[in-house]
Write a protein that holds these residues in place. Structure first.
Motif, PDB file in Angstrom:
ATOM      1  N   SER A 124       0.835  -1.203   0.000  1.00 41.73           N
ATOM      2  CA  SER A 124       0.000   0.000   0.000  1.00 41.73           C
ATOM      3  C   SER A 124       0.868   1.250   0.000  1.00 41.73           C
ATOM      4  O   SER A 124       2.027   1.236   0.425  1.00 41.73           O
ATOM      5  CB  SER A 124      -0.919   0.006   1.225  1.00 41.73           C
ATOM      6  N   THR A 125       0.278   2.341  -0.451  1.00 44.77           N
ATOM      7  CA  THR A 125       0.983   3.614  -0.576  1.00 44.77           C
ATOM      8  C   THR A 125       0.378   4.655   0.364  1.00 44.77           C
ATOM      9  O   THR A 125      -0.706   4.445   0.920  1.00 44.77           O
ATOM     10  CB  THR A 125       0.874   4.137  -2.013  1.00 44.77           C
ATOM     11  N   PRO A 126       1.053   5.805   0.533  1.00 46.38           N
ATOM     12  CA  PRO A 126       0.471   6.879   1.346  1.00 46.38           C
ATOM     13  C   PRO A 126      -0.913   7.313   0.849  1.00 46.38           C
ATOM     14  O   PRO A 126      -1.784   7.647   1.651  1.00 46.38           O
ATOM     15  CB  PRO A 126       1.500   8.002   1.222  1.00 46.38           C
ATOM     16  N   LYS A 127      -1.116   7.284  -0.465  1.00 44.67           N
ATOM     17  CA  LYS A 127      -2.429   7.674  -0.979  1.00 44.67           C
ATOM     18  C   LYS A 127      -3.492   6.651  -0.592  1.00 44.67           C
ATOM     19  O   LYS A 127      -4.633   7.003  -0.278  1.00 44.67           O
ATOM     20  CB  LYS A 127      -2.389   7.848  -2.494  1.00 44.67           C
ATOM     21  N   ASP A 128      -3.125   5.358  -0.579  1.00 41.21           N
ATOM     22  CA  ASP A 128      -4.051   4.332  -0.101  1.00 41.21           C
ATOM     23  C   ASP A 128      -4.420   4.605   1.354  1.00 41.21           C
ATOM     24  O   ASP A 128      -5.586   4.471   1.749  1.00 41.21           O
ATOM     25  CB  ASP A 128      -3.421   2.939  -0.214  1.00 41.21           C
ATOM     26  N   LEU A 129      -3.431   4.975   2.158  1.00 43.57           N
ATOM     27  CA  LEU A 129      -3.673   5.288   3.559  1.00 43.57           C
ATOM     28  C   LEU A 129      -4.610   6.485   3.693  1.00 43.57           C
ATOM     29  O   LEU A 129      -5.510   6.490   4.542  1.00 43.57           O
ATOM     30  CB  LEU A 129      -2.352   5.566   4.280  1.00 43.57           C
ATOM     31  N   ALA A 130      -4.410   7.491   2.838  1.00 47.78           N
ATOM     32  CA  ALA A 130      -5.264   8.683   2.890  1.00 47.78           C
ATOM     33  C   ALA A 130      -6.727   8.311   2.670  1.00 47.78           C
ATOM     34  O   ALA A 130      -7.622   8.799   3.374  1.00 47.78           O
ATOM     35  CB  ALA A 130      -4.810   9.695   1.838  1.00 47.78           C
ATOM     36  N   ILE A 136     -10.179  12.875   2.354  1.00 49.05           N
ATOM     37  CA  ILE A 136      -8.738  13.079   2.544  1.00 49.05           C
ATOM     38  C   ILE A 136      -7.986  12.495   1.357  1.00 49.05           C
ATOM     39  O   ILE A 136      -7.041  13.100   0.839  1.00 49.05           O
ATOM     40  CB  ILE A 136      -8.257  12.427   3.864  1.00 49.05           C
ATOM     41  N   GLY A 137      -8.417  11.318   0.925  1.00 49.98           N
ATOM     42  CA  GLY A 137      -7.774  10.704  -0.238  1.00 49.98           C
ATOM     43  C   GLY A 137      -7.981  11.498  -1.507  1.00 49.98           C
ATOM     44  O   GLY A 137      -7.048  11.660  -2.311  1.00 49.98           O
ATOM     45  N   GLU A 138      -9.194  12.002  -1.698  1.00 44.65           N
ATOM     46  CA  GLU A 138      -9.488  12.768  -2.912  1.00 44.65           C
ATOM     47  C   GLU A 138      -8.689  14.067  -2.973  1.00 44.65           C
ATOM     48  O   GLU A 138      -8.359  14.542  -4.057  1.00 44.65           O
ATOM     49  CB  GLU A 138     -10.987  13.056  -2.981  1.00 44.65           C
ATOM     50  N   GLY A 139      -8.374  14.630  -1.801  1.00 40.93           N
ATOM     51  CA  GLY A 139      -7.607  15.872  -1.775  1.00 40.93           C
ATOM     52  C   GLY A 139      -6.133  15.663  -1.494  1.00 40.93           C
ATOM     53  O   GLY A 139      -5.419  16.622  -1.185  1.00 40.93           O
ATOM     54  N   PHE A 140      -5.646  14.428  -1.616  1.00 37.54           N
ATOM     55  CA  PHE A 140      -4.259  14.093  -1.263  1.00 37.54           C
ATOM     56  C   PHE A 140      -3.260  14.965  -2.024  1.00 37.54           C
ATOM     57  O   PHE A 140      -3.334  15.113  -3.238  1.00 37.54           O
ATOM     58  CB  PHE A 140      -3.996  12.617  -1.568  1.00 37.54           C
ATOM     59  N   LEU A 141      -2.307  15.537  -1.271  1.00 37.07           N
ATOM     60  CA  LEU A 141      -1.220  16.315  -1.860  1.00 37.07           C
ATOM     61  C   LEU A 141       0.105  15.576  -1.737  1.00 37.07           C
ATOM     62  O   LEU A 141       0.783  15.323  -2.728  1.00 37.07           O
ATOM     63  CB  LEU A 141      -1.119  17.686  -1.177  1.00 37.07           C
ATOM     64  N   TYR A 142       0.474  15.245  -0.506  1.00 41.88           N
ATOM     65  CA  TYR A 142       1.707  14.497  -0.269  1.00 41.88           C
ATOM     66  C   TYR A 142       1.673  13.930   1.151  1.00 41.88           C
ATOM     67  O   TYR A 142       0.736  14.172   1.914  1.00 41.88           O
ATOM     68  CB  TYR A 142       2.947  15.381  -0.466  1.00 41.88           C
ATOM     69  N   ALA A 143       2.697  13.167   1.471  1.00 40.91           N
ATOM     70  CA  ALA A 143       2.790  12.573   2.804  1.00 40.91           C
ATOM     71  C   ALA A 143       4.166  12.841   3.387  1.00 40.91           C
ATOM     72  O   ALA A 143       5.123  13.126   2.659  1.00 40.91           O
ATOM     73  CB  ALA A 143       2.526  11.067   2.733  1.00 40.91           C
ATOM     74  N   VAL A 144       4.241  12.757   4.712  1.00 37.51           N
ATOM     75  CA  VAL A 144       5.506  12.954   5.423  1.00 37.51           C
ATOM     76  C   VAL A 144       5.774  11.721   6.282  1.00 37.51           C
ATOM     77  O   VAL A 144       4.894  11.260   7.015  1.00 37.51           O
ATOM     78  CB  VAL A 144       5.455  14.209   6.318  1.00 37.51           C
ATOM     79  N   ILE A 165       2.888   8.082   9.519  1.00 37.16           N
ATOM     80  CA  ILE A 165       2.732   8.913   8.330  1.00 37.16           C
ATOM     81  C   ILE A 165       1.780  10.079   8.587  1.00 37.16           C
ATOM     82  O   ILE A 165       0.691   9.914   9.138  1.00 37.16           O
ATOM     83  CB  ILE A 165       2.180   8.080   7.148  1.00 37.16           C
ATOM     84  N   LYS A 166       2.212  11.266   8.147  1.00 33.25           N
ATOM     85  CA  LYS A 166       1.319  12.430   8.125  1.00 33.25           C
ATOM     86  C   LYS A 166       0.827  12.620   6.690  1.00 33.25           C
ATOM     87  O   LYS A 166       1.632  12.637   5.752  1.00 33.25           O
ATOM     88  CB  LYS A 166       2.034  13.694   8.585  1.00 33.25           C
ATOM     89  N   ILE A 167      -0.485  12.737   6.536  1.00 34.13           N
ATOM     90  CA  ILE A 167      -1.092  12.973   5.229  1.00 34.13           C
ATOM     91  C   ILE A 167      -1.399  14.467   5.103  1.00 34.13           C
ATOM     92  O   ILE A 167      -2.037  15.053   5.983  1.00 34.13           O
ATOM     93  CB  ILE A 167      -2.372  12.158   5.046  1.00 34.13           C
ATOM     94  N   VAL A 168      -0.960  15.074   4.032  1.00 34.20           N
ATOM     95  CA  VAL A 168      -1.289  16.471   3.749  1.00 34.20           C
ATOM     96  C   VAL A 168      -2.293  16.472   2.599  1.00 34.20           C
ATOM     97  O   VAL A 168      -2.035  15.922   1.526  1.00 34.20           O
ATOM     98  CB  VAL A 168      -0.036  17.286   3.366  1.00 34.20           C
ATOM     99  N   SER A 169      -3.464  17.072   2.848  1.00 35.59           N
ATOM    100  CA  SER A 169      -4.550  17.033   1.888  1.00 35.59           C
ATOM    101  C   SER A 169      -5.224  18.399   1.812  1.00 35.59           C
ATOM    102  O   SER A 169      -5.148  19.197   2.753  1.00 35.59           O
ATOM    103  CB  SER A 169      -5.580  15.975   2.310  1.00 35.59           C
ATOM    104  N   THR A 170      -5.877  18.646   0.686  1.00 38.52           N
ATOM    105  CA  THR A 170      -6.648  19.886   0.556  1.00 38.52           C
ATOM    106  C   THR A 170      -7.948  19.807   1.350  1.00 38.52           C
ATOM    107  O   THR A 170      -8.604  20.827   1.589  1.00 38.52           O
ATOM    108  CB  THR A 170      -6.993  20.161  -0.915  1.00 38.52           C
ATOM    109  N   ARG A 171      -8.322  18.588   1.749  1.00 38.70           N
ATOM    110  CA  ARG A 171      -9.539  18.393   2.530  1.00 38.70           C
ATOM    111  C   ARG A 171      -9.166  18.143   3.993  1.00 38.70           C
ATOM    112  O   ARG A 171      -8.128  17.573   4.306  1.00 38.70           O
ATOM    113  CB  ARG A 171     -10.329  17.181   2.006  1.00 38.70           C
TER     114      ARG A 171
END
Length: 390
Positions: free
Chosen positions: A342-348, A355-363, A383-389
């Motif tokens: 799985s990837t950070p976007k899967d986690l989002a 959160i997944g739909e607005g995914f920007l990047y992860a830390v 993992i920290k998820i950075v999202s527009t949502r």
């Protein structure tokens, strides 16, 4: 949530296993078909919480560094030979297995129940005979489902109105079987579904179930099984367990008599425990059993099903990557089971669809470095998820 199902013939200890794993109130009795309707509960996989290695204080989501992550747990009614033909409780319990991601096939390792779950003298029934029948019953059940639709699927495939793989996946969608699962299983057994007859379906369905409903064999009642029977079962990939011992330990821990966490190889009796001589002797007998087998096998079976059969990892999403907390300041509050790869976007998307739909990047909170959305997550990642949502 991952879903595990307990299956097997009647009277092999499934309800005891279910109660030990979930501490739910269920009926337990020494006769077949104690369970009529499926019991649903929550069990937990055991893993190591990252808080101690990171020197974090204030983590309330673990117990002394041991983290328990929930999984759904189902105890279905006992299956008997020819269940797919309606024998015993018929297809009712097979239908209950639809939602399972993996199956724990509980076997009476003591040989004290016959093929239909009736009590017999210990050792008089060979438990190895119980291993094959469940997979056969499930295979023939799926064959029966497909057979009802097979003439239509064949006509559509030959007239090129639809893809036969897509047609089979549609019929079996209730089993969470995908187009890719169908195609891979057909390729692996070397069958051309466009020209297959109903008689050709059994090996295909067997392989399909191996891929989509993996099964772990658990030899329950190891406390009353002979060493010869346990060795024979281990030789065919069946792990030993004692649900009765696990249940006794969890009840003793809940009662404040011992220190024990599910999956521990042993326990300690509390200094202030007020035990009768009989109670102390009983607990000490459990200690001898655990020393011999490295534990009771119950938690170990759950962990093997999730981490080995289903190839899951544990990932911890946080909002503050510097303090490993959420917005409320709770340390490592969440732990998600994710399929390896799985990837950070899967986690989002697991955290929340938006959160997944607005995914920007992860830390990566451990390194403080930004990681790509295609990065493969590792077990124990924070993992920290950075999202527009939000």
């Amino acid at each position: 949530m991952i879903t595990l199902a307990l299956a097997g013939k009647p009277n092999c200890g499934k309800s005891t296993f279910f109660k030990a794993a979930t501490m739910a109130q269920v009926e337990i009795a020494n006769y077949p078909f104690t369970t009529i309707d499926a019991n649903h509960g929550v069990a937990y996989v055991r893993t190591t919480c990252p808080c101690k290695a990171l020197g974090l204080s204030g983590c309330t989501a673990c117990k002394d560094g041991v983290r328990f992550v929930p999984v759904a747990f189902i105890d279905v009614a006992g299956l008997v030979p020819d269940a797919h033909k309606g024998k015993g409780l018929g297809n009712q319990f097979l239908d209950n297995l639809r939602e399972a991601d993996a199956i724990l096939h509980i076997i009476d390792a003591s040989g004290a129940t016959d093929a239909e779950g009736n009590p017999v003298n210990a050792g008089s029934h060979d438990p190895k005979e119980d291993i094959a029948f469940l997979r056969y019953e499930m295979t023939m059940w799926v064959v029966g489902i497909l057979a009802k639709h097979w003439p239509r699927l064949q006509r559509q495939a030959q007239s090129k109105l639809s893809d036969v793989y897509d047609g089979v996946a549609g019929v079996l969608a209730g089993l969470a079987i995908t187009y890719e699962d169908v195609k891979d299983a057909a390729d692996e057994v070397g069958i051309d579904l466009r020209r297959a007859t109903e008689e050709d379906l059994a090996p295909f369905c067997d392989r399909l179930l191996q891929k989509t409903k993996p099964m772990l064999f658990v030899g329950n009642k190891m406390d009353t099984a002979s060493d010869e029977m346990l060795d024979a079962l281990k030789g065919v990939g069946c792990m030993p367990a004692s649900a009765a011992a696990e249940l006794a330990l969890r009840m003793a821990a809940e009662g404040g008599f011992i220190h024990y966490l599910p999956g521990d190889p042993t326990y300690t009796i509390r200094a202030d425990a007020k035990l009768t001589a009989a109670q102390r002797a009983g607990i000490e007998r459990l200690g001898i059993l655990m020393q011999k087998h490295g534990g009771t096998g119950v938690q170990q079976a759950i962990n093997r099903a999730v981490f080995e059969l289903l190839d899951q990892i544990v990932v911890y999403p946080v909002e503050d990557e510097h303090h490993f907390t959420d917005k409320q300041g709770r340390v490592l509050p969440d732990a998600f089971l994710m399929r390896r790869g799985s990837t950070p976007k899967d986690l989002a998307f697991r955290v929340h669809t938006e959160i997944g739909e607005g995914f920007l990047y992860a830390v990566d909170a451990r390194s403080g470095m930004r990681i790509k959305e295609s990065t493969e997550l590792k077990d124990g990642d924070i993992i920290k998820i950075v999202s527009t949502r939000k």
